[in-house]
Design a protein around this motif. Sequence first.
Motif, PDB file in Angstrom:
ATOM      1  N   GLY A 166      46.839  36.780  40.159  1.00 24.81           N
ATOM      2  CA  GLY A 166      48.058  36.373  40.841  1.00 24.81           C
ATOM      3  C   GLY A 166      47.919  35.098  41.637  1.00 24.81           C
ATOM      4  N   PRO A 167      49.016  34.653  42.195  1.00 24.37           N
ATOM      5  CA  PRO A 167      50.299  35.381  42.274  1.00 24.37           C
ATOM      6  C   PRO A 167      51.166  35.287  41.017  1.00 24.37           C
ATOM      7  CG  PRO A 167      50.478  33.321  43.465  1.00 24.37           C
ATOM      8  CD  PRO A 167      49.051  33.413  43.032  1.00 24.37           C
ATOM      9  N   ILE A 168      50.859  34.352  40.073  1.00 25.52           N
ATOM     10  CA  ILE A 168      51.632  34.260  38.834  1.00 25.52           C
ATOM     11  C   ILE A 168      50.681  34.397  37.655  1.00 25.52           C
ATOM     12  CG2 ILE A 168      53.211  32.884  37.436  1.00 25.52           C
ATOM     13  CD1 ILE A 168      54.126  31.448  39.900  1.00 25.52           C
ATOM     14  N   ILE A 225      54.859  38.421  38.481  1.00 30.77           N
ATOM     15  CA  ILE A 225      54.513  38.271  39.899  1.00 30.77           C
ATOM     16  C   ILE A 225      54.245  39.625  40.555  1.00 30.77           C
ATOM     17  CG2 ILE A 225      55.886  36.162  40.076  1.00 30.77           C
ATOM     18  CD1 ILE A 225      57.936  37.827  41.693  1.00 30.77           C
ATOM     19  N   ALA A 226      54.455  40.724  39.809  1.00 28.57           N
ATOM     20  CA  ALA A 226      54.195  42.060  40.341  1.00 28.57           C
ATOM     21  C   ALA A 226      53.655  42.948  39.229  1.00 28.57           C
ATOM     22  CB  ALA A 226      55.462  42.673  40.937  1.00 28.57           C
ATOM     23  N   ASN A 227      52.831  43.907  39.626  1.00 26.39           N
ATOM     24  CA  ASN A 227      52.228  44.843  38.687  1.00 26.39           C
ATOM     25  C   ASN A 227      52.294  46.231  39.306  1.00 26.39           C
ATOM     26  OD1 ASN A 227      50.678  46.313  36.904  1.00 26.39           O
ATOM     27  ND2 ASN A 227      48.864  45.005  37.046  1.00 26.39           N
ATOM     28  N   ASN A 228      52.988  47.131  38.599  1.00 29.96           N
ATOM     29  CA  ASN A 228      53.185  48.500  39.111  1.00 29.96           C
ATOM     30  C   ASN A 228      53.778  48.491  40.513  1.00 29.96           C
ATOM     31  OD1 ASN A 228      52.219  49.627  36.738  1.00 29.96           O
ATOM     32  ND2 ASN A 228      50.148  49.938  37.532  1.00 29.96           N
ATOM     33  N   PHE A 250      45.614  33.047  34.405  1.00 32.56           N
ATOM     34  CA  PHE A 250      45.771  33.399  35.817  1.00 32.56           C
ATOM     35  C   PHE A 250      46.293  32.200  36.615  1.00 32.56           C
ATOM     36  CE2 PHE A 250      42.034  36.683  35.914  1.00 32.56           C
ATOM     37  CZ  PHE A 250      42.667  37.421  34.928  1.00 32.56           C
ATOM     38  N   TYR A 251      46.817  32.472  37.799  1.00 30.11           N
ATOM     39  CA  TYR A 251      47.213  31.465  38.798  1.00 30.11           C
ATOM     40  C   TYR A 251      48.095  30.357  38.213  1.00 30.11           C
ATOM     41  CZ  TYR A 251      42.295  32.913  39.592  1.00 30.11           C
ATOM     42  OH  TYR A 251      41.103  33.581  39.636  1.00 30.11           O
ATOM     43  N   VAL A 252      49.087  30.699  37.419  1.00 34.40           N
ATOM     44  CA  VAL A 252      49.917  29.665  36.787  1.00 34.40           C
ATOM     45  C   VAL A 252      50.628  28.843  37.861  1.00 34.40           C
ATOM     46  CG1 VAL A 252      51.845  29.200  35.226  1.00 34.40           C
ATOM     47  CG2 VAL A 252      50.259  31.079  34.732  1.00 34.40           C
TER      48      VAL A 252
END
Length: 326
Positions: free
Chosen positions: A152-154, A139-142, A177-179
């Motif tokens: 995102g978001p998942i 849910i986050a990158n760097n 993407f977009y799970v």
Amino acid sequence: MITAVGLGGCTDQPSDEQLEVWRAEAIARNEKIMADHAKSTQPQEWNLAIQGETTTGKTVTLNWQQLQSIASTNLKTADPNYILQPDQVFDFRGIPVSTLLKKYGYQPDVTEVTFIAYNSYQVTVDLYDLLKYPIILAIANNGKPISRAQGGPIYLVFPHSQYPHLQQQYPESFWIFYVSNIVVGTEAMRLKVGKQELNAADLEKLPQITVTETVGYRSGWPSGKVQLHGVRLRDILTVNAPDFLAKEIVVQGKTTPSQNNLNSVILTANDIKKCDIFLVTKWGDEKKTIPARMGGPLTLAFGSDCQTKTNGLRWVNFVEELVIKP
């Protein structure tokens, strides 16, 4: 960024040319979807549904706040979808899929887990690999939330840098993407029609149809024609919603609360009456059930007589509901 999602393995081995065509189609469709998503659902409105053959068999829906609270695992790896600098290592933060599998469980005969995106693409991963390797729902990158343009978001992320041998087994097309949904094994067949809920036995009691067609969505299916067995929509609706003739019918695929789903089509009563539009419950000469990796257990199909009459309406996988519109 190239948007490559949900082109999982087929029953028949496709050619390199076929794979390239499918990938190009996915990229074109996802570019449009990402543009639409950038204007719509905010991360705080995002949910993740865990379904299928879990310990209880009941759907569990985690909201964005719950996901944030358990997304405490960091994974540093290159991202094969980041083509500008393919060797750059990113610091992803998210939830190990193994954590969810251990918490909600799985039935003894389950061997695979299917991840479904907001736009209805899906990929299927071996259960053993999910338990063995730190494959995460990021849910986050760097240190920043993952934007729509970055999946995102998942975003399903594999530890390619830490375990290079996984790159061949789970290439960029598996980084979905977009799970929005996780299906453990395959769900039990359920179809909501108005206020009614039908199961496999209910559908089996209705007149059955067998059609030989090439499946209109490719993920997990053979590339040629196969036998499709199921029930015509008009037979389902005549029994369970006899007033449908004056209305439109939405064939709705998988969705989660607070999220509109792109996996649906709108049919008129005339569409349904004049040709064979049906829900597939089994496939092949052996009448096998449809696993989640093929979009099952219930999918929408069109007979060849319907292809031109309905202007090539899209086939729908993971069908859950027939919505009768006034």
